[in-house]
Design an enzyme around this catalytic site. Sequence first.
Site, PDB file in Angstrom:
ATOM      1  N   GLY A   1      59.391  76.437 102.984  1.00 44.04           N
ATOM      2  CA  GLY A   1      60.072  77.702 102.703  1.00 44.04           C
ATOM      3  C   GLY A   1      59.521  78.850 103.543  1.00 44.04           C
ATOM      4  O   GLY A   1      60.225  79.820 103.819  1.00 44.04           O
TER       5      GLY A   1
ATOM      6  N   GLU B   1      58.472  69.100 103.892  1.00 46.40           N
ATOM      7  CA  GLU B   1      58.954  68.726 102.554  1.00 46.40           C
ATOM      8  C   GLU B   1      59.073  67.221 102.372  1.00 46.40           C
ATOM      9  O   GLU B   1      58.886  66.690 101.278  1.00 46.40           O
ATOM     10  CB  GLU B   1      60.323  69.371 102.282  1.00 46.40           C
ATOM     11  CG  GLU B   1      60.309  70.891 102.122  1.00 46.40           C
ATOM     12  CD  GLU B   1      60.521  71.644 103.427  1.00 46.40           C
ATOM     13  OE1 GLU B   1      60.259  71.075 104.519  1.00 46.40           O
ATOM     14  OE2 GLU B   1      60.945  72.812 103.371  1.00 46.40           O
TER      15      GLU B   1
ATOM     16  N   ALA C   1      57.264  76.916  99.544  1.00 52.47           N
ATOM     17  CA  ALA C   1      57.509  77.203  98.129  1.00 52.47           C
ATOM     18  C   ALA C   1      56.319  76.679  97.338  1.00 52.47           C
ATOM     19  O   ALA C   1      55.567  75.817  97.809  1.00 52.47           O
ATOM     20  CB  ALA C   1      58.797  76.530  97.696  1.00 52.47           C
TER      21      ALA C   1
ATOM     22  N   GLU D   1      61.324  78.576 106.727  1.00 47.56           N
ATOM     23  CA  GLU D   1      62.714  78.990 106.466  1.00 47.56           C
ATOM     24  C   GLU D   1      62.801  80.512 106.324  1.00 47.56           C
ATOM     25  O   GLU D   1      63.783  81.127 106.752  1.00 47.56           O
ATOM     26  CB  GLU D   1      63.239  78.276 105.214  1.00 47.56           C
ATOM     27  CG  GLU D   1      63.456  76.784 105.483  1.00 47.56           C
ATOM     28  CD  GLU D   1      63.637  75.948 104.221  1.00 47.56           C
ATOM     29  OE1 GLU D   1      62.921  76.195 103.227  1.00 47.56           O
ATOM     30  OE2 GLU D   1      64.499  75.051 104.224  1.00 47.56           O
TER      31      GLU D   1
HETATM   32  N1  DAK Z   1      52.237  75.488  96.906  1.00 44.70           N
HETATM   33  C1  DAK Z   1      51.243  75.711  96.032  1.00 44.70           C
HETATM   34  N2  DAK Z   1      49.951  75.796  96.395  1.00 44.70           N
HETATM   35  C2  DAK Z   1      49.645  75.636  97.672  1.00 44.70           C
HETATM   36  C3  DAK Z   1      50.635  75.390  98.657  1.00 44.70           C
HETATM   37  C4  DAK Z   1      51.997  75.320  98.222  1.00 44.70           C
HETATM   38  N3  DAK Z   1      53.011  75.137  99.066  1.00 44.70           N
HETATM   39  N4  DAK Z   1      50.027  75.267  99.849  1.00 44.70           N
HETATM   40  C5  DAK Z   1      48.719  75.442  99.623  1.00 44.70           C
HETATM   41  N5  DAK Z   1      48.470  75.669  98.330  1.00 44.70           N
HETATM   42  C6  DAK Z   1      47.189  75.899  97.672  1.00 44.70           C
HETATM   43  C7  DAK Z   1      46.406  74.602  97.561  1.00 44.70           C
HETATM   44  O1  DAK Z   1      46.815  73.861  96.439  1.00 44.70           O
HETATM   45  C8  DAK Z   1      45.007  75.160  97.423  1.00 44.70           C
HETATM   46  O2  DAK Z   1      44.827  75.636  96.108  1.00 44.70           O
HETATM   47  P1  DAK Z   1      43.518  75.178  95.222  1.00 44.70           P
HETATM   48  O3  DAK Z   1      43.527  73.714  95.232  1.00 44.70           O
HETATM   49  O4  DAK Z   1      42.363  75.774  96.002  1.00 44.70           O
HETATM   50  O5  DAK Z   1      43.753  75.819  93.901  1.00 44.70           O
HETATM   51  C9  DAK Z   1      45.010  76.373  98.326  1.00 44.70           C
HETATM   52  O6  DAK Z   1      46.396  76.738  98.470  1.00 44.70           O
HETATM   53  C10 DAK Z   1      44.451  76.085  99.706  1.00 44.70           C
HETATM   54  O7  DAK Z   1      45.153  74.967 100.234  1.00 44.70           O
HETATM   55  P2  DAK Z   1      44.423  73.706 100.916  1.00 44.70           P
HETATM   56  O8  DAK Z   1      43.111  73.485 100.268  1.00 44.70           O
HETATM   57  O9  DAK Z   1      45.385  72.600 100.908  1.00 44.70           O
HETATM   58  O10 DAK Z   1      44.192  74.276 102.374  1.00 44.70           O
HETATM   59  P3  DAK Z   1      44.044  73.455 103.726  1.00 44.70           P
HETATM   60  O11 DAK Z   1      43.623  74.459 104.746  1.00 44.70           O
HETATM   61  O12 DAK Z   1      43.196  72.219 103.541  1.00 44.70           O
HETATM   62  O13 DAK Z   1      45.514  72.941 104.076  1.00 44.70           O
HETATM   63  C11 DAK Z   1      47.907  73.212 104.363  1.00 44.70           C
HETATM   64  C12 DAK Z   1      46.503  73.865 104.428  1.00 44.70           C
HETATM   65  C13 DAK Z   1      48.943  74.334 104.559  1.00 44.70           C
HETATM   66  C14 DAK Z   1      48.063  72.191 105.484  1.00 44.70           C
HETATM   67  C15 DAK Z   1      48.080  72.499 102.994  1.00 44.70           C
HETATM   68  O14 DAK Z   1      47.725  73.443 101.958  1.00 44.70           O
HETATM   69  C16 DAK Z   1      49.474  72.038 102.747  1.00 44.70           C
HETATM   70  O15 DAK Z   1      49.900  71.003 103.243  1.00 44.70           O
HETATM   71  N6  DAK Z   1      50.231  72.783 101.903  1.00 44.70           N
HETATM   72  C17 DAK Z   1      51.571  72.389 101.488  1.00 44.70           C
HETATM   73  C18 DAK Z   1      52.574  72.603 102.611  1.00 44.70           C
HETATM   74  C19 DAK Z   1      53.943  72.153 102.196  1.00 44.70           C
HETATM   75  O16 DAK Z   1      54.200  70.957 101.888  1.00 44.70           O
HETATM   76  N7  DAK Z   1      54.901  73.089 102.196  1.00 44.70           N
HETATM   77  C20 DAK Z   1      56.263  72.795 101.792  1.00 44.70           C
HETATM   78  C21 DAK Z   1      56.429  73.036 100.309  1.00 44.70           C
HETATM   79  S1  DAK Z   1      58.077  72.657  99.721  1.00 44.70           S
HETATM   80  C22 DAK Z   1      64.253  76.769  97.798  1.00 44.70           C
HETATM   81  C23 DAK Z   1      63.676  77.492  98.816  1.00 44.70           C
HETATM   82  C24 DAK Z   1      62.630  76.969  99.503  1.00 44.70           C
HETATM   83  C25 DAK Z   1      62.128  75.730  99.173  1.00 44.70           C
HETATM   84  C26 DAK Z   1      62.678  75.029  98.158  1.00 44.70           C
HETATM   85  C27 DAK Z   1      63.747  75.557  97.468  1.00 44.70           C
HETATM   86  N8  DAK Z   1      65.346  77.317  97.094  1.00 44.70           N
HETATM   87  C28 DAK Z   1      65.898  78.561  97.523  1.00 44.70           C
HETATM   88  C29 DAK Z   1      65.843  76.648  95.960  1.00 44.70           C
HETATM   89  C30 DAK Z   1      60.993  75.247  99.922  1.00 44.70           C
HETATM   90  C31 DAK Z   1      60.266  74.158  99.597  1.00 44.70           C
HETATM   91  C32 DAK Z   1      58.933  74.026 100.179  1.00 44.70           C
HETATM   92  O17 DAK Z   1      58.468  74.855 100.902  1.00 44.70           O
END
Ligand code: DAK
Length: 257
Positions: free
Chosen positions: A108, A131, A65, A111
């Site tokens: 997400g 998360e 997400a 998921e």
């Molecule tokens: N959200 C927003 N931006 C993201 C992102 C994300 N999840 N993942 C990556 N980006 C963006 C980064 O901010 C960056 O943008 P700029 O800084 O260049 O503007 C760009 O994508 C490239 O990312 P990185 O520079 O970080 O790239 P790397 O190759 O170094 O790293 C990575 C890749 C995938 C390991 C890293 O980006 C990362 O850790 N990303 C976050 C992964 C994460 O924590 N995912 C879980 C998010 S929470 C719901 C349904 C679902 C959910 C919640 C509620 N409901 C139905 C209510 C789900 C929640 C989640 O998924």
Amino acid sequence: MQYIKIEKQPQDGIGIIYLNRPEALNALNTELMEELSNQIVEWDYDSEIRCIVLTGSEKVFAAGADIKQMAGKGAIDMLMIDQFTKWDKIKRCKKPIIAGVSGFALGGGCELVMHCDMVVASETAQFGQPEIKIGVMPGAGGTQRLTRAIGKVRAMEMVLTGRFITAHEALQYGLINKVVPVEIYLQETLKLAKQVASMPPVAVRLAKEAVLKSFEMSLEEGLIFERKNFYLLFASEDQKEGMNAFIEKRQPNWKGK
Ligand code: DAK
């Protein structure tokens, strides 16, 4: 549409949805989720589509997400955005959805993969529920579907440490169907989708429904449900066609009726 691309291949009965927000690693913002769920609903009612493929790019399926969109929100904001309604539209799709995953499928994104009915992954795919590292926990099935798919201790490790698993681990754990070289992951996903799309559509629909019921019903209730769908298929023209084609040693010609 801004965040997804679509491609219809009516000759093979398949529709392909590409998550397409590369600048944010296909992070699932509300707009993307809206486009995605609307497209799935549209194709669910499109008689030219018999199987849907959901994929990203070679680099990423979806990094979860949109953290930037969620960061400042409160509990009531999240409640009112009510993203679950959109997820539920995907869950209710009666046609098979096959995920083609390469690169990250996180949070997400993982998921979303688990909402799909089958999964083909490239060797570069990584699955995770990270998360916990940003102060929350899975909110769209990551504690439930993942646990049912891979078992308690493996799910606990992924959910409590945020560790990503490789495509080969995911295969060994039973989360995905197969792992192939990155160059051919989409081709292999489409091959599987075409195979499913070539089957009798009513039987596919009722069989998918029965398999999914196994997650919600006791064995006894599930067996009764299965039997009713099985009997129902004897009201279809395709049942007569399929069995006659077998007896006459020819290929069946499905009508979807
Ligand atoms: N959200 C927003 N931006 C993201 C992102 C994300 N999840 N993942 C990556 N980006 C963006 C980064 O901010 C960056 O943008 P700029 O800084 O260049 O503007 C760009 O994508 C490239 O990312 P990185 O520079 O970080 O790239 P790397 O190759 O170094 O790293 C990575 C890749 C995938 C390991 C890293 O980006 C990362 O850790 N990303 C976050 C992964 C994460 O924590 N995912 C879980 C998010 S929470 C719901 C349904 C679902 C959910 C919640 C509620 N409901 C139905 C209510 C789900 C929640 C989640 O998924």
